[in-house]
Design an enzyme around this catalytic site. Structure first.
Site, mmCIF file in Angstrom:
data_model
loop_
_atom_site.group_PDB
_atom_site.id
_atom_site.type_symbol
_atom_site.label_atom_id
_atom_site.label_comp_id
_atom_site.label_asym_id
_atom_site.label_seq_id
_atom_site.Cartn_x
_atom_site.Cartn_y
_atom_site.Cartn_z
ATOM 1 N N ASN A 1 -60.727 68.824 20.139
ATOM 2 C CA ASN A 1 -60.667 70.110 19.444
ATOM 3 C C ASN A 1 -59.802 71.106 20.202
ATOM 4 O OD1 ASN A 1 -62.434 68.918 17.728
ATOM 5 N ND2 ASN A 1 -64.259 69.940 18.531
ATOM 6 N N VAL A 2 -59.127 71.939 19.429
ATOM 7 C CA VAL A 2 -58.272 72.959 20.037
ATOM 8 C C VAL A 2 -58.982 74.316 20.095
ATOM 9 C CG1 VAL A 2 -56.129 71.766 19.453
ATOM 10 C CG2 VAL A 2 -57.081 73.402 17.823
ATOM 11 N N HIS B 1 -55.999 67.350 23.005
ATOM 12 C CA HIS B 1 -55.028 67.750 21.979
ATOM 13 C C HIS B 1 -54.614 69.217 22.118
ATOM 14 C CE1 HIS B 1 -56.362 64.195 19.176
ATOM 15 N NE2 HIS B 1 -55.594 63.809 20.174
ATOM 16 N N CYS C 1 -41.790 84.507 26.668
ATOM 17 C CA CYS C 1 -42.617 83.725 27.595
ATOM 18 C C CYS C 1 -42.842 84.555 28.863
ATOM 19 C CB CYS C 1 -41.887 82.422 27.943
ATOM 20 S SG CYS C 1 -42.643 81.525 29.316
ATOM 21 N N GLY D 1 -68.979 63.606 16.262
ATOM 22 C CA GLY D 1 -68.249 64.358 15.238
ATOM 23 C C GLY D 1 -66.765 64.076 15.166
ATOM 24 N N ALA E 1 -74.632 67.555 13.967
ATOM 25 C CA ALA E 1 -74.458 67.646 15.423
ATOM 26 C C ALA E 1 -75.451 68.632 16.029
ATOM 27 C CB ALA E 1 -73.018 68.073 15.745
HETATM 28 C C1 BJW Z 1 -69.910 66.048 11.542
HETATM 29 C C2 BJW Z 1 -70.321 67.254 11.027
HETATM 30 C C3 BJW Z 1 -71.473 67.775 11.583
HETATM 31 C C4 BJW Z 1 -68.572 66.760 9.979
HETATM 32 N N1 BJW Z 1 -72.112 67.111 12.548
HETATM 33 N N2 BJW Z 1 -70.568 65.387 12.489
HETATM 34 C C5 BJW Z 1 -50.930 53.189 14.387
HETATM 35 C C6 BJW Z 1 -51.921 52.676 15.204
HETATM 36 C C7 BJW Z 1 -52.342 53.380 16.319
HETATM 37 C C8 BJW Z 1 -51.796 54.588 16.627
HETATM 38 C C9 BJW Z 1 -50.821 55.101 15.814
HETATM 39 C C10 BJW Z 1 -50.382 54.402 14.707
HETATM 40 N N3 BJW Z 1 -49.419 55.140 14.118
HETATM 41 C C11 BJW Z 1 -49.250 56.284 14.812
HETATM 42 C C12 BJW Z 1 -50.100 56.272 15.857
HETATM 43 C C13 BJW Z 1 -50.294 57.320 16.864
HETATM 44 C C14 BJW Z 1 -50.886 58.587 16.285
HETATM 45 C C15 BJW Z 1 -52.073 58.273 15.384
HETATM 46 O O1 BJW Z 1 -53.197 58.096 15.818
HETATM 47 N N4 BJW Z 1 -51.848 58.252 14.071
HETATM 48 C C16 BJW Z 1 -52.929 57.936 13.136
HETATM 49 C C17 BJW Z 1 -52.657 58.675 11.848
HETATM 50 C C18 BJW Z 1 -53.014 56.425 12.987
HETATM 51 N N5 BJW Z 1 -51.327 59.334 17.427
HETATM 52 C C19 BJW Z 1 -50.519 60.165 18.059
HETATM 53 O O2 BJW Z 1 -49.381 60.388 17.673
HETATM 54 C C20 BJW Z 1 -51.053 60.790 19.334
HETATM 55 N N6 BJW Z 1 -50.131 60.570 20.379
HETATM 56 C C21 BJW Z 1 -49.815 59.351 20.815
HETATM 57 O O3 BJW Z 1 -50.285 58.350 20.303
HETATM 58 O O4 BJW Z 1 -48.947 59.353 21.882
HETATM 59 C C22 BJW Z 1 -48.431 58.102 22.315
HETATM 60 C C23 BJW Z 1 -49.342 57.308 23.183
HETATM 61 C C24 BJW Z 1 -48.942 56.039 23.514
HETATM 62 C C25 BJW Z 1 -49.758 55.247 24.298
HETATM 63 C C26 BJW Z 1 -50.948 55.736 24.789
HETATM 64 C C27 BJW Z 1 -51.326 56.992 24.476
HETATM 65 C C28 BJW Z 1 -50.532 57.775 23.675
HETATM 66 C C29 BJW Z 1 -51.205 62.294 19.155
HETATM 67 C C30 BJW Z 1 -52.280 62.631 18.186
HETATM 68 C C31 BJW Z 1 -52.310 64.128 17.968
HETATM 69 C C32 BJW Z 1 -53.386 64.524 16.977
HETATM 70 N N7 BJW Z 1 -53.247 65.913 16.696
HETATM 71 C C33 BJW Z 1 -54.204 66.539 15.796
HETATM 72 C C34 BJW Z 1 -53.725 67.992 15.508
HETATM 73 C C35 BJW Z 1 -53.983 68.884 16.727
HETATM 74 C C36 BJW Z 1 -53.578 70.288 16.474
HETATM 75 C C37 BJW Z 1 -54.378 70.942 15.361
HETATM 76 O O5 BJW Z 1 -55.590 71.134 15.511
HETATM 77 O O6 BJW Z 1 -53.769 71.286 14.340
HETATM 78 O O7 BJW Z 1 -55.515 66.550 16.384
HETATM 79 S S1 BJW Z 1 -54.430 65.626 14.287
HETATM 80 C C38 BJW Z 1 -56.138 66.012 14.120
HETATM 81 O O8 BJW Z 1 -56.925 64.789 14.152
HETATM 82 C C39 BJW Z 1 -56.518 66.809 15.381
HETATM 83 C C40 BJW Z 1 -57.832 66.197 15.750
HETATM 84 O O9 BJW Z 1 -58.111 66.418 17.110
HETATM 85 C C41 BJW Z 1 -57.653 64.752 15.386
HETATM 86 C C42 BJW Z 1 -58.936 63.984 15.184
HETATM 87 O O10 BJW Z 1 -59.679 64.516 14.112
HETATM 88 P P1 BJW Z 1 -61.270 64.546 14.213
HETATM 89 O O11 BJW Z 1 -61.677 65.461 15.275
HETATM 90 O O12 BJW Z 1 -61.787 63.159 14.276
HETATM 91 O O13 BJW Z 1 -61.649 65.273 12.812
HETATM 92 P P2 BJW Z 1 -61.887 64.629 11.380
HETATM 93 O O14 BJW Z 1 -61.818 65.744 10.402
HETATM 94 O O15 BJW Z 1 -61.008 63.481 11.128
HETATM 95 O O16 BJW Z 1 -63.368 64.070 11.434
HETATM 96 C C43 BJW Z 1 -64.501 64.916 11.502
HETATM 97 C C44 BJW Z 1 -65.742 64.055 11.701
HETATM 98 O O17 BJW Z 1 -66.827 64.914 11.916
HETATM 99 C C45 BJW Z 1 -66.068 63.181 10.479
HETATM 100 O O18 BJW Z 1 -66.387 61.858 10.938
HETATM 101 C C46 BJW Z 1 -67.313 63.844 9.887
HETATM 102 O O19 BJW Z 1 -68.228 62.894 9.328
HETATM 103 C C47 BJW Z 1 -67.925 64.501 11.106
HETATM 104 N N8 BJW Z 1 -68.698 65.692 10.826
HETATM 105 N N9 BJW Z 1 -69.392 67.635 10.030
HETATM 106 C C48 BJW Z 1 -71.602 65.896 12.945
HETATM 107 N N10 BJW Z 1 -71.969 68.971 11.142
#
Ligand code: BJW
Length: 236
Positions: free
Chosen positions: A89-90, A106, A133, A172, A216
């Site tokens: 989370n940001v 992130h 900056c 979450g 949560a």
């Molecule tokens: C509750 C609840 C309640 C609701 N109680 N629960 C193919 C395979 C593998 C990887 C890749 C691929 N193609 C591309 C990639 C890489 C890519 C990626 O993963 N893409 C996918 C689409 C497949 N990843 C990247 O590019 C990352 N970088 C990278 O890989 O660098 C290279 C590397 C190489 C080698 C090693 C390591 C790295 C960067 C990813 C950046 C993600 N950025 C974001 C935006 C941030 C800025 C912003 O906030 O705007 O980050 S995207 C967005 O998703 C944000 C989040 O942190 C992230 C995850 O989301 P999250 O937190 O899981 O939220 P939700 O909404 O998806 O889920 C909410 C959950 O809560 C649900 O399950 C609900 O049920 C639950 N919930 N209410 C408890 N009350």
């Protein structure tokens, strides 16, 4: 001592009023992810992207941490360096609840990143008007958040903690974004017990040893009390 890594996602902040990403009424219902969360989108249309993040940064002023954030801060008080919270989370709700052993993999809304010099100053205002900056004076600040295709922060520290932990807890997060989505499987491969606390089962690569569904704000305090009550044996 039992070493615990907690991975949190948008679901832990949902009950504070911060929208998640992929739920029905999530943040990206109104915004196409490709329009705002990639470096290419920022190059194409910086004003839209800066305005989107300015609005989210301003919204942080009207949200507060809830029982789940506070419970994780309590756990840190109890076990100190044996806990690492890795948040995707940001927002700043974990630190406002008292967590200090925390990694924002992130990035952070309340930080800017200077494209010219790489400085990452704390930032509470808007970026849309291209402020200078504080480090180099250039007007090239962007939000300090990690977009698709960019490298998340502190990966070495996170991965070292994940492979060394005894208990890995995912709270979450939908398990849709890597590398975070792979950490439960990595921890499990190195012998950790895995726990999921989520509104619904996620798209995890592996079945968790203990998967609990619910809010949560209820599940996290309950789990933390179990851990502390069990004399930090972390449910083993
Ligand atoms: C509750 C609840 C309640 C609701 N109680 N629960 C193919 C395979 C593998 C990887 C890749 C691929 N193609 C591309 C990639 C890489 C890519 C990626 O993963 N893409 C996918 C689409 C497949 N990843 C990247 O590019 C990352 N970088 C990278 O890989 O660098 C290279 C590397 C190489 C080698 C090693 C390591 C790295 C960067 C990813 C950046 C993600 N950025 C974001 C935006 C941030 C800025 C912003 O906030 O705007 O980050 S995207 C967005 O998703 C944000 C989040 O942190 C992230 C995850 O989301 P999250 O937190 O899981 O939220 P939700 O909404 O998806 O889920 C909410 C959950 O809560 C649900 O399950 C609900 O049920 C639950 N919930 N209410 C408890 N009350």
């Amino acid at each position: 001592m039992t070493r615990i890594v907690v991975l949190t996602g948008a679901g832990i902040s949902a009950e504070s009023g911060v929208p998640t990403f992929r739920d029905a009424d999530g943040l990206w219902e109104g915004h196409d992810v490709e329009d705002v969360a990639t470096p290419e989108a920022f190059e194409r249309d910086p004003d839209t992207v800066l305005a989107f993040y300015d609005e989210r940064r301003r919204a942080l002023a009207s949200v507060v941490p809830h029982a789940a954030h506070r419970a994780l801060a309590r756990l840190e008080k109890a076990i100190g360096a044996d806990l690492l919270v890795v948040t995707q989370n940001v927002d700043d709700l974990h630190e406002r609840a008292g967590s200090r052993r925390l990694v924002h993999m992130h990035g952070e809304l309340r930080r800017a990143l200077c494209v010219a010099c790489g400085a990452r100053p704390a930032w509470k205002g808007d970026l849309i008007d291209r402020p200078a900056c504080p480090a180099c004076g250039e007007r090239m600040l962007r939000p300090d958040v990690v977009w698709f295709g960019e490298m998340p922060y502190e990966l070495d520290r996170i991965e070292q903690s994940v492979v060394a932990c005894d208990v890995f807890v995912s709270i979450g997060t939908s398990g849709a974004v890597y590398p975070a989505a792979g950490y439960a499987a990595l921890a499990s491969a190195f012998g950790a017990r895995t726990v999921e606390l989520n509104l619904e089962p996620s798209d995890a690569l592996i079945p968790f040893d203990d998967a609990r569904t619910g809010l949560a704000s209820e599940l996290v305090p309950q789990w933390v009390e179990e851990i502390i009550g069990a004399g930090l044996s972390a449910g083993r």
